[in-house]
Design an enzyme around this catalytic site. Structure first.
Site, PDB file in Angstrom:
ATOM      1  N   ASN A   7      30.520  25.199  10.831  1.00 17.69           N
ATOM      2  CA  ASN A   7      30.123  23.884  11.344  1.00 17.69           C
ATOM      3  C   ASN A   7      31.383  23.267  11.939  1.00 17.69           C
ATOM      4  OD1 ASN A   7      29.278  21.301  11.795  1.00 17.69           O
ATOM      5  ND2 ASN A   7      28.525  20.930   9.719  1.00 17.69           N
ATOM      6  N   GLU A 386      22.353  22.676   3.816  1.00 17.10           N
ATOM      7  CA  GLU A 386      22.166  23.057   5.222  1.00 17.10           C
ATOM      8  C   GLU A 386      22.834  24.393   5.530  1.00 17.10           C
ATOM      9  OE1 GLU A 386      23.483  18.984   5.861  1.00 17.10           O
ATOM     10  OE2 GLU A 386      22.321  18.976   7.709  1.00 17.10           O
TER      11      GLU A 386
END
Ligand code: AMP
Length: 404
Positions: A7, A386
């Site tokens: 990310n 996530e």
């Protein structure tokens, strides 16, 4: 084999490494201040006994490519990955998929180009995500890489939910519409709810509340997001750590005229200096609660505004769904703040939403139910993950290519 999830932000790289067999986490870390003085990698890795150890690397990192090389060597030094050939794939979080991407997508040059073309819609996010993707493609050229989009879960919203009431060519020419974000989290927790209560997702109406530094609500019918609070960008909807959420658009024009700030300056103010921070100077909900409890009025106002906005969305999505089986609290605030959960539901007893104080205050890890027996709506606290969801979607996508 292993799967790595990345990310990437404009000056940071967050990552998690999972075992591809059982999705157990092998390592996680955060590299901050890329391209700035004081770059720092905090790397946590799982030892043979299952305990995690932290190693910190303080060294100047100029760009994302150097950043990934440091992450790579931190992982290698902790002995959990011999070389990139042990990677089944890499999954990248990408914030905006526009109307182009609504499922996990294997990344090639054309996909990189398409993500770049979406940058005008998401100038604060997609370019930062791309820095990580490009560095990763360069650094791990033979490893399949998959983009997982925050917008994807919301792509089936009906037109009456995703359109803005603007002249229609604003959509046709400029793609101005509501896209929604945090989709990976909303989808993940909805799936967890179905398993927990032992009913197919197709039969459930769920309101998911992802309350973290970024915050959004979603109305989910039969596993499909039919409305969500974030819009063309993550600025719309709930009050957030530093984002204002819903705002009369005329405020921006008025502030432009009266403060002389440019469009960019206003955009930055609405994204980075507003929300909880704008109201009381802080965006850490723990601190805000502490000060509010001591009677500090601005902290109290920030807390009340946050919960009031959540409550309004619960009410709105109750109306949208017609029947609500479950309300889910997730994200750093949703998972950890009994006070926010309680105040967000206060006054909703008539809708069957009734918090049990004892359950609400004593919940632990995993999934917990916090409703009173007489409440008709189940209120669940669910830990989101996530990165795990991205790892799974990455694996599924690569496997489907290998078998298809
Ligand atoms: P996230 O963006 O999901 O990591 O969530 C970050 C937010 O969660 C911050 O506002 C934190 O203050 C908040 N948070 C974390 N732990 C707690 C807690 N125990 N009580 C209240 N807020 C919390």
């Amino acid at each position: 084999m292993k799967v790595l999830v990345i990310n990437s932000g404009s000056s940071s790289i967050k990552y998690r490494l999972f075992d591809a067999k059982d999705y157990s986490m092998l390592a996680m870390g955060l590299l901050e201040r890329i391209g700035e003085p004081g770059s720092r990698l905090s790397h946590h890795w799982r030892g043979p006994t299952g305990e995690f150890t932290e190693t910190v690397y303080d060294r100047r990192i100029q760009n994302h490519r150097e950043g990934l090389m440091l992450v790579d060597s931190a992982i290698a030094e902790s002995g959990i990955l011999g070389s990139c050939s042990e990677l089944f794939g890499v999954g990248h979080r990408v914030v905006h998929g526009g109307e182009t991407f609504y499922e996990p997508t294997v990344i090639d040059a054309a996909v990189v180009d398409a993500i770049r073309k979406l940058a005008p819609l998401a100038p604060l996010h997609n370019p930062a995500n791309l820095m990580g993707i490009e560095a990763s493609l360069e650094h791990m050229p033979g490893v399949p890489q998959v983009a997982v989009f925050d917008t994807a879960f919301h792509h089936k919203m009906p037109p009456h939910a995703f359109h803005y009431a603007l002249p229609s060519d604003m959509y046709a020419k400029y793609h101005v519409r509501r896209y929604g974000f945090h989709g990976t989290s909303h989808e993940y927790v909805a799936g967890k709810v179905a398993v927990h209560i032992g009913k197919p997702l197709e039969e459930l109406n769920i309101i998911t509340l992802h309350l973290g530094n970024g915050a959004s609500a979603s109305a989910i019918r039969g596993g499909r997001s039919i409305d969500t609070s974030m819009g063309m960008t993550p600025l719309e909807g709930l009050v957030m750590g530093t984002r204002c959420g819903d705002l009369d658009p005329a405020v921006s024009f008025y502030l432009g005229r009266s403060t002389g700030k440019s469009g960019e300056e206003l955009e930055s103010m609405l994204n980075h200096e507003s929300g909880l921070r704008g109201i009381c100077g802080l965006n850490d909900m723990r601190e805000i609660q502490r000060l509010a409890d001591r009677g500090e009025t601005r902290a109290r106002l920030a807390f009340d505004m946050f919960c009031y906005r959540v409550k309004k969305y619960i009410g709105a999505y109750y109306a949208v769904l017609g029947r609500v089986d479950v309300v889910v609290f997730t994200g750093g605030i949703g998972e950890n703040s009994p006070d926010v959960r309680k105040d967000s539901c206060k006054g909703l007893e008539g809708l069957g939403i009734i918090v049990d104080d004892k359950r609400n205050n004593s919940h632990g890890d995993g999934i917990c139910e916090i409703q009173k027996e007489e409440g008709s709506v189940r209120l669940l606290v669910v830990q989101t993950n996530e990165e795990l969801a991205i790892a799974r979607q990455t694996m599924q996508k690569i496997r489907s290519l290998n078998t298809g």
